[in-house]
Design a protein around this motif. Structure first.
Motif, PDB file in Angstrom:
ATOM      1  N   ARG A 278      41.792  34.473  81.091  1.00  0.00           N
ATOM      2  CA  ARG A 278      42.313  34.863  82.401  1.00  0.00           C
ATOM      3  C   ARG A 278      41.195  35.219  83.378  1.00  0.00           C
ATOM      4  O   ARG A 278      41.399  35.159  84.601  1.00  0.00           O
ATOM      5  CB  ARG A 278      43.249  36.071  82.243  1.00  0.00           C
ATOM      6  CG  ARG A 278      44.548  35.779  81.521  1.00  0.00           C
ATOM      7  CD  ARG A 278      45.285  37.081  81.223  1.00  0.00           C
ATOM      8  NE  ARG A 278      46.647  36.867  80.760  1.00  0.00           N
ATOM      9  CZ  ARG A 278      47.465  37.840  80.338  1.00  0.00           C
ATOM     10  NH1 ARG A 278      47.022  39.091  80.317  1.00  0.00           N
ATOM     11  NH2 ARG A 278      48.683  37.559  79.939  1.00  0.00           N
ATOM     12  N   HIS A 279      40.034  35.608  82.859  1.00  0.00           N
ATOM     13  CA  HIS A 279      38.949  36.114  83.709  1.00  0.00           C
ATOM     14  C   HIS A 279      37.636  35.429  83.328  1.00  0.00           C
ATOM     15  O   HIS A 279      36.805  35.993  82.611  1.00  0.00           O
ATOM     16  CB  HIS A 279      38.819  37.635  83.552  1.00  0.00           C
ATOM     17  CG  HIS A 279      40.082  38.378  83.857  1.00  0.00           C
ATOM     18  ND1 HIS A 279      41.015  38.686  82.881  1.00  0.00           N
ATOM     19  CD2 HIS A 279      40.581  38.857  85.039  1.00  0.00           C
ATOM     20  CE1 HIS A 279      42.017  39.336  83.440  1.00  0.00           C
ATOM     21  NE2 HIS A 279      41.784  39.448  84.740  1.00  0.00           N
ATOM     22  N   PRO A 280      37.423  34.191  83.808  1.00  0.00           N
ATOM     23  CA  PRO A 280      36.198  33.453  83.476  1.00  0.00           C
ATOM     24  C   PRO A 280      34.921  34.186  83.878  1.00  0.00           C
ATOM     25  O   PRO A 280      33.880  34.007  83.245  1.00  0.00           O
ATOM     26  CB  PRO A 280      36.358  32.138  84.259  1.00  0.00           C
ATOM     27  CG  PRO A 280      37.832  32.012  84.506  1.00  0.00           C
ATOM     28  CD  PRO A 280      38.343  33.412  84.646  1.00  0.00           C
ATOM     29  N   ASP A 281      34.986  35.016  84.923  1.00  0.00           N
ATOM     30  CA  ASP A 281      33.801  35.766  85.325  1.00  0.00           C
ATOM     31  C   ASP A 281      33.386  36.753  84.237  1.00  0.00           C
ATOM     32  O   ASP A 281      32.180  36.958  83.995  1.00  0.00           O
ATOM     33  CB  ASP A 281      34.059  36.508  86.633  1.00  0.00           C
ATOM     34  CG  ASP A 281      35.264  37.440  86.548  1.00  0.00           C
ATOM     35  OD1 ASP A 281      36.246  37.089  85.846  1.00  0.00           O
ATOM     36  OD2 ASP A 281      35.241  38.513  87.181  1.00  0.00           O
ATOM     37  N   ALA A 282      34.368  37.342  83.565  1.00  0.00           N
ATOM     38  CA  ALA A 282      34.061  38.249  82.460  1.00  0.00           C
ATOM     39  C   ALA A 282      33.443  37.482  81.294  1.00  0.00           C
ATOM     40  O   ALA A 282      32.505  37.973  80.634  1.00  0.00           O
ATOM     41  CB  ALA A 282      35.330  38.970  82.005  1.00  0.00           C
ATOM     42  N   GLU A 283      33.938  36.275  81.036  1.00  0.00           N
ATOM     43  CA  GLU A 283      33.365  35.462  79.975  1.00  0.00           C
ATOM     44  C   GLU A 283      31.914  35.111  80.288  1.00  0.00           C
ATOM     45  O   GLU A 283      31.046  35.142  79.397  1.00  0.00           O
ATOM     46  CB  GLU A 283      34.190  34.193  79.787  1.00  0.00           C
ATOM     47  CG  GLU A 283      33.731  33.333  78.620  1.00  0.00           C
ATOM     48  CD  GLU A 283      34.562  32.071  78.493  1.00  0.00           C
ATOM     49  OE1 GLU A 283      35.109  31.834  77.400  1.00  0.00           O
ATOM     50  OE2 GLU A 283      34.655  31.325  79.489  1.00  0.00           O
ATOM     51  N   GLU A 284      31.616  34.785  81.545  1.00  0.00           N
ATOM     52  CA  GLU A 284      30.244  34.465  81.930  1.00  0.00           C
ATOM     53  C   GLU A 284      29.323  35.664  81.712  1.00  0.00           C
ATOM     54  O   GLU A 284      28.188  35.519  81.217  1.00  0.00           O
ATOM     55  CB  GLU A 284      30.205  34.032  83.397  1.00  0.00           C
ATOM     56  CG  GLU A 284      30.824  32.656  83.643  1.00  0.00           C
ATOM     57  CD  GLU A 284      30.753  32.264  85.114  1.00  0.00           C
ATOM     58  OE1 GLU A 284      30.029  32.957  85.872  1.00  0.00           O
ATOM     59  OE2 GLU A 284      31.422  31.289  85.500  1.00  0.00           O
ATOM     60  N   ARG A 285      29.785  36.847  82.074  1.00  0.00           N
ATOM     61  CA  ARG A 285      28.965  38.048  81.873  1.00  0.00           C
ATOM     62  C   ARG A 285      28.757  38.326  80.390  1.00  0.00           C
ATOM     63  O   ARG A 285      27.669  38.745  79.971  1.00  0.00           O
ATOM     64  CB  ARG A 285      29.620  39.251  82.556  1.00  0.00           C
ATOM     65  CG  ARG A 285      29.607  39.183  84.069  1.00  0.00           C
ATOM     66  CD  ARG A 285      30.291  40.397  84.678  1.00  0.00           C
ATOM     67  NE  ARG A 285      29.546  41.630  84.415  1.00  0.00           N
ATOM     68  CZ  ARG A 285      29.953  42.836  84.788  1.00  0.00           C
ATOM     69  NH1 ARG A 285      31.121  42.974  85.431  1.00  0.00           N
ATOM     70  NH2 ARG A 285      29.228  43.908  84.549  1.00  0.00           N
ATOM     71  N   LEU A 286      29.787  38.100  79.599  1.00  0.00           N
ATOM     72  CA  LEU A 286      29.665  38.290  78.155  1.00  0.00           C
ATOM     73  C   LEU A 286      28.618  37.342  77.580  1.00  0.00           C
ATOM     74  O   LEU A 286      27.721  37.753  76.826  1.00  0.00           O
ATOM     75  CB  LEU A 286      31.024  38.063  77.495  1.00  0.00           C
ATOM     76  CG  LEU A 286      31.055  38.027  75.964  1.00  0.00           C
ATOM     77  CD1 LEU A 286      30.670  39.375  75.383  1.00  0.00           C
ATOM     78  CD2 LEU A 286      32.443  37.611  75.462  1.00  0.00           C
ATOM     79  N   HIS A 287      28.720  36.058  77.923  1.00  0.00           N
ATOM     80  CA  HIS A 287      27.772  35.078  77.400  1.00  0.00           C
ATOM     81  C   HIS A 287      26.348  35.387  77.865  1.00  0.00           C
ATOM     82  O   HIS A 287      25.385  35.243  77.094  1.00  0.00           O
ATOM     83  CB  HIS A 287      28.175  33.679  77.847  1.00  0.00           C
ATOM     84  CG  HIS A 287      29.400  33.162  77.145  1.00  0.00           C
ATOM     85  ND1 HIS A 287      30.177  32.151  77.662  1.00  0.00           N
ATOM     86  CD2 HIS A 287      29.982  33.526  75.976  1.00  0.00           C
ATOM     87  CE1 HIS A 287      31.187  31.911  76.839  1.00  0.00           C
ATOM     88  NE2 HIS A 287      31.088  32.740  75.817  1.00  0.00           N
TER      89      HIS A 287
END
Length: 460
Positions: A278-287
């Motif tokens: 739901r939140h690709p920006d959060a996934e980018e920060r995680l990666h």
């Protein structure tokens, strides 16, 4: 009490709020937050009073904890598993509070931070092995797939166990609703025999207890410390007498610990991937954080304290989707909550889900925001802002173990894979004894972790 405690709207004759609690209780919990500090829930059996006010929650769980025993939920589970730390345990001459403190003190070394950290390589390797069957472009039933990983990780970190124990744990978890939940939700069932589903649960519980007993025999035959929870419990002693735990007590403890522990990886991690979808920006920060901290190498125990965003993200998922969403206490004496006196024997319910979605505790509580757990922001939060593992003297003894296992598995998976739920997927969580994610398909995409310049220079 009827004059000072409002009743939740929607009660039906004879069954009260029972149907709502069984079918769709989460909106009911959110609605209770808007009504009053304490709300009455009617149902089959005695009325239950749900505490929503954060100050009253803190008083009940921390400052006045000696005034309460465990309530209906643990009363319903205890006969199925046997008494353990998670239930009320009794010692002659001691109050319930004193008995819990004595027992917890004996068990605490099994969950020492150094002992938990030493399990990181095993959890990582089990996760790596589990993911080897994944293929890019494949769609998984993520709820089922991560449950299998959870059974494996739990069996091995608690008992250094074999596949047979993991399968026994899976069978027990699968029969929870019929074997335990209905007896907790509808207490009169607990006095009946032949309730549908009870037989399968009892057989699964007996199978798991037999596997734990077998593990005890193997550990006694080779008494070295294997780093698992069982090794520590076999050497546990009560501080006042030097007495060891009986084998039956160890079986009780391990059986329920494993039953509870699987719901971290099995239920929380699917919700993590739901929120990342739901939140690709959060996934980018995680990666980005994983690539920076790990530089392409496998996660180690010493890396976990440096995964700040990953931990905040996990904490936020556990706020939105707490596995243990509702618990209860029973008053041991008359207590005052707000302006109302509740006599001894009153069932007082409280919920992590309700507290985590309370607008008086969290700003915009429905919004996914891992940064609400930044240190400068948490200082302004109420002491009951995060109740996933409880708080006070009864806080979950395995909170660090569960968090370490989840962080290790999450870092290992997301370092190499993206898991995305299909567009338009309707999330239908299942709140029973635990809040489960329901059916959750996910499309697998492989990713290559980046190595930072410092790591490349160090290797050259």
């Amino acid at each position: 009490m009827s004059a000072t405690v409002p009743t939740m709207p929607g009660a039906l004759p004879f069954i009260g709020h029972g149907l709502q609690l069984l079918r769709d209780p989460l909106p009911l919990m959110r609605k209770a937050n808007t009504l009053a500090p304490v709300v009455r829930l009617k149902g089959p059996g005695p009325d239950v009073y749900l505490v929503t006010d954060p100050d009253l929650l803190h008083r009940m769980l921390v400052t006045d904890t000696r005034d309460y025993a465990k309530g209906r939920i643990t009363d319903g589970a205890a006969p199925q598993f046997g008494p353990s730390l998670l239930m009320d345990i009794h010692f002659d001459g001691l109050t319930l509070f004193e008995a819990h403190r004595r027992h917890r003190r004996a068990l605490q070394p099994a969950f020492h931070p150094r002992r938990v950290a030493a399990q990181v390589p095993q959890v990582r390797e089990l996760t790596q092995t589990h993911c080897r069957h994944w293929q890019a472009g494949q769609t998984l039933r993520l709820d089922q797939d991560l449950a299998r990983l959870a059974y494996d990780v739990t069996a091995r970190t608690f008992c250094t166990a074999t596949d047979s124990m993991a399968s026994a744990l899976a069978a027990l978890t699968a029969s929870t609703t019929t074997g335990v939940y209905w007896r907790v939700a509808l207490p009169r069932l607990g006095r009946l025999s032949g309730v549908p589903g009870t037989g399968s649960f009892k057989r699964a519980a007996a199978r798991l207890r037999a596997a734990v007993t077998g593990a005890i025999d193997l550990h006694r035959a080779d008494p070295r410390d294997r780093g698992d929870v069982l090794s520590a419990l076999l050497s546990a002693r009560y501080h006042d007498t030097g007495e060891a735990l009986s084998d039956e007590q160890i079986v009780n403890e391990i059986t329920f610990y494993m039953f509870a522990a699987v719901h971290g990886i099995a239920d929380v991690l699917p919700h993590v991937f739901l929120e990342l979808s739901r939140h690709p920006d959060a996934e980018e920060r995680l990666h980005a954080e994983l690539d920076t901290v790990l530089s392409g190498r496998p996660v180690q125990a010493e890396d976990l304290p440096r995964l700040h965003y990953t931990r905040r993200l996990l904490t936020e998922v556990m706020r939105l989707h707490p596995t243990v969403w509702l618990l209860a206490r029973r008053t041991l004496r008359t207590v005052r909550l707000g302006t109302t006196d509740f006599p001894a024997g009153t069932e007082i319910a409280y919920g992590a889900y309700a507290a985590h979605h309370h607008p008086g505790i969290h700003h915009e509580p429905l919004r996914f925001d891992p940064d609400r757990w930044l240190p400068e922001r948490t200082r302004a939060l109420h002491k009951v802002a995060q109740l996933t593992f409880g708080t006070g003297p009864r806080k979950c003894i395995g909170d660090q173990l569960a968090t370490t296992h989840m962080l290790t598995a999450l870092a290992t998976i997301t370092q190499h894979w993206r898991l995305r739920t299909p567009p338009g997927h309707r999330h239908r969580p299942t709140p029973r004894l635990f809040l489960r994610p329901g059916t959750l398909p996910a499309l697998i995409t492989q990713r290559t972790p980046m190595r930072t310049t410092s790591a490349v220079l160090a290797q050259s």
